[in-house]
Design a protein around this motif. Structure first.
Motif, short mmCIF file in Angstrom:
data_model
loop_
_atom_site.label_atom_id
_atom_site.label_comp_id
_atom_site.label_asym_id
_atom_site.label_seq_id
_atom_site.Cartn_x
_atom_site.Cartn_y
_atom_site.Cartn_z
N LEU A 1 29.25 44.34 51.42
CA LEU A 1 27.80 42.50 51.46
C LEU A 1 28.92 41.52 50.64
CD1 LEU A 1 25.01 42.46 51.77
CD2 LEU A 1 24.79 43.41 49.80
N LEU A 2 28.54 40.84 51.18
CA LEU A 2 28.50 39.28 51.02
C LEU A 2 27.68 39.21 50.07
CD1 LEU A 2 30.71 36.30 52.52
CD2 LEU A 2 29.51 36.45 50.68
N TYR A 3 27.75 38.97 48.71
CA TYR A 3 27.07 38.51 47.49
C TYR A 3 26.98 36.94 47.04
CZ TYR A 3 28.64 40.88 44.08
OH TYR A 3 29.38 41.28 42.35
N ASP A 4 27.98 36.69 46.96
CA ASP A 4 28.18 35.93 46.91
C ASP A 4 29.42 35.06 47.00
OD1 ASP A 4 27.49 33.64 44.54
OD2 ASP A 4 27.90 34.40 42.50
N SER A 5 29.77 33.51 46.58
CA SER A 5 30.74 33.02 46.81
C SER A 5 31.11 31.53 46.22
CB SER A 5 30.42 32.11 48.13
OG SER A 5 29.74 32.15 49.12
N TRP A 6 32.06 31.12 46.03
CA TRP A 6 32.26 30.13 45.42
C TRP A 6 33.72 29.29 46.29
CZ3 TRP A 6 31.92 34.43 42.88
CH2 TRP A 6 33.26 35.01 41.66
N TYR A 7 33.59 27.92 46.34
CA TYR A 7 34.80 27.58 46.60
C TYR A 7 36.19 27.26 45.72
CZ TYR A 7 37.04 24.34 49.83
OH TYR A 7 38.57 23.52 50.53
#
Ligand code: GDP
Ligand code: MG
Length: 604
Positions: A195-201
């Motif tokens: 599960l992808l539950y957060d992302s940032w660049y």
């Protein structure tokens, strides 16, 4: 390590009850960070968070701890404590099996404690109640235990008592996490599903995804695919956060890790998406509700020449904050700009503060608005469209009243906890804000929990500040979304010599139209400079004038105050006046300086 030796947990607490301090202590105690290096609150990475002392984006850290001769991995998922970010709290909780419910032993249970408790309880998580700040002289653990029993049916004997500041009781917290929380229920032999539950660049690696592995395992070099976008990627990097990145070759079920796979655009890393190994497809895990924008505001460059800079800054910031929605907006007076949607007022403030701090951009933010639901009368048009419902958050597009069947406004369920000595003024405030009381419960001898149905638009501006000031800071507040409700809403227009001025229109409840109209014309009377002609400022609803003020004409001669003939000064002033004229908007032959709009929109 085997699955039985993994625990995933969050700390939930009202703001300032010591969540970040406890997180630091847990990391120190287990050697993840050095003691006394002045490296305080390592999980609060953003500058705004440091200044405001709130956690905005949820962060994670993996802690390794030996217990009874076995190594354990404890994954701490930091959650924001503030209501605006409850979608982030909810998101973090869905990868946990348990939470630490942290309560200040002096302050006791507060509004966000209640809201966060129910979020965790609703997800069926194991709850470890912990009282913090027992070192304080005024700490009253007995009383707070009593509140926990009253509100949540938690037994006093199950409550840990600690001081995060002094490092008392930290070991017990860690051992209870190991002993009381269940390990994740996962299967490592099934195909990889995460599960992808957060992302940032990240400037160098593109979008990074924080994933929770629900089954199987994956390694660097594997090809993975998204259930949502169907795109495939090669895994370039995998790391655990301890809390700094610690590279690994493989990540297995039950673990949390950071995945880099050359995603160029953050929009490809969709929060709630499921990733699988390309060669063995699996179905999607239950995703999240996308965060819902509650508050909207127009944003414009303070100087027209800064338009491109502002656009770039907004693009950059939204890379790391997928909860902000962006639409193009134009205003005849303010030029080209954007209409942004936020989770709440604090979210808006944090965003604009980051815009200034991280990108050095000055921007004009218009008065915030909420989303209204309007049901139109049936016409050929609505039949063709298949619906007579429209959602609007910009007063400029509010339909003519003759076309409207019903208007609905967004509501919240507000929770207030206060010492009972402030009950009178607080109930009065809620009433002024059109609140309807749902519940009043004594949580101990002199504290009360109130619940109110409140219109969102009545709390977005200054409700929290007013509540704090009438209760000398003792009352706390939290709210949750509570759908739309039928309500009598009207569009108020502002007319200058009978010509409507779009930028100044607002949507108000009809019971407040008179008052708001009066305030607006008075304010405009002050802001609009006198001119050669007489100006009538009117506030109207459905064509009816509710308030009016007059601005008397006068001859503008900026050089009149100069006696004698200082030529250079005179030239300079004339040039200034000419430059000033360029920035005017003409409404019915009245030149309204751009600044008037800015001042009007700003301090409202
Ligand atoms: P958060 O908003 O829940 O993350 O709270 P913080 O960890 O930022 O703590 C808020 C304030 O409480 C800070 O000034 C801390 O130094 C203080 N604090 C945290 N834990 C303790 C404690 O055990 N005892 C005392 N006296 N103060 C504490
Ligand atoms: Mg904090």
């Amino acid at each position: 390590v085997p699955i039985e030796q993994i625990r995933n947990f969050s700390i939930i607490a009202h703001v300032d009850h010591g969540k970040s301090t406890l997180a630091d202590r847990l990391l120190e105690f287990t050697g993840a960070i050095k003691q006394n290096t002045g490296q305080h609150q390592v999980l609060d990475k953003l500058q705004v968070e440091k200044e405001r002392g709130i956690t905005v984006k949820a962060q994670s850290a993996s802690i390794v701890y030996s217990f009874k001769g076995k190594p354990y991995i404890l994954n701490l998922i930091d959650t924001p404590g503030h209501v605006d970010f409850s979608s982030e709290v909810s998101r973090s909780l869905s990868v946990c099996q348990g939470v630490i419910l942290l309560v200040d032993a002096n302050d006791g249970v507060q509004a966000q404690t209640v809201a966060n408790f129910y979020l965790a309880f609703g997800k069926d998580l194991t709850i470890i109640p912990v009282l913090n700040k027992i070192d304080l002289k005024q700490a009253n653990p007995e009383r707070v235990c009593h509140q926990l029993k009253n509100l949540f049916d938690i037994e006093a004997k199950d409550v840990l008592k600690i001081s995060a500041k002094l490092g008392i009781g930290i070991k017990e917290v860690i051992e209870q996490i190991i002993e009381k929380l269940p390990h994740p229920k996962v299967d490592r032999h099934k195909p990889f599903q995460s599960l992808l539950y957060d992302s940032w660049y990240d400037k160098y690696r593109g979008a990074l995804s924080l994933i929770y592995v629900n089954s199987g395992s994956a390694k660097v070099g594997d090809s993975i695919s998204s259930c949502h976008t169907k795109k495939s990627y090669e895994i370039k990097t995998l790391s655990l956060l301890r809390p700094e990145e610690h590279s690994v070759d493989r990540i297995v079920a039950g673990q949390i890790g950071l995945l880099g796979c050359n995603m160029r655009n953050i929009k490809e890393a969709v929060v709630g998406d499921t990733l699988h190994v390309t060669s063995s497809p699996v179905g999607p895990l239950p995703g999240f509700q996308p965060p819902k924008s509650m508050v909207f505001a127009g944003i414009y460059p303070a100087n027209l020449s800064e338009h491109t800079d502002l656009r770039k800054a907004i693009e950059k910031l939204t890379l790391n904050d997928s909860a902000v929605t962006v639409d193009i907006d134009t205003s005849p007076a303010l030029g080209q700009g954007w209409r942004l949607g936020f989770l709440g007022l604090l979210h808006l403030e944090v965003f604009t503060q980051r815009l200034e701090q991280e990108h050095g951009t000055e921007a004009i933010i218009t008065a915030p608005s909420v989303t209204y639901l309007i049901k139109l009368k049936a016409t050929k048009e609505t039949v063709k469209q298949g619906t007579n419902e429209i959602f609007i958050n910009n007063p400029a597009v509010f339909p003519e009243h003759i076309r409207i069947e019903e208007t609905h406004e967004p509501m919240v369920l507000g929770t207030i906890i206060t010492p009972d000595s402030y009950l009178g003024p607080i109930m009065q405030l809620c009433q002024e804000r059109r609140g309807v009381q749902k519940q009043a419960v004594n949580i101990d001898n002199d504290r009360v929990m109130l619940q109110y149905d409140l219109p969102l638009c009545e709390i977005v501006l200054d409700f929290h500040d007013s509540l704090k000031s009438i209760s000398s800071g003792y009352a706390s507040f939290d709210y949750e979304d509570n759908g739309f409700q039928l309500s009598s809403l009207v569009r108020m227009n502002i007319l200058l010599n009978n010509v409507p001025c779009e930028e100044l229109s607002t949507i108000v409840h009809s019971s407040k139209a008179q008052l708001v109209g009066r305030q607006m014309v008075l304010k405009l009377k002050e802001l609009i400079p006198r001119q050669m002609i007489h100006i009538a400022v009117q506030a109207t609803v459905n064509g009816k004038v509710l308030a009016r003020e007059n601005i008397k004409p006068y001859r503008k001669d900026v050089t009149a105050k100069l006696y004698g003939g200082d030529v250079t000064r005179r030239m300079k002033l004339l040039a200034q006046q000419a430059a000033g004229k360029k920035k005017m908007k003409m409404v019915a032959n009245i030149s309204v300086p751009r600044n008037t709009f800015i001042d009007f929109l700003k301090n409202d």
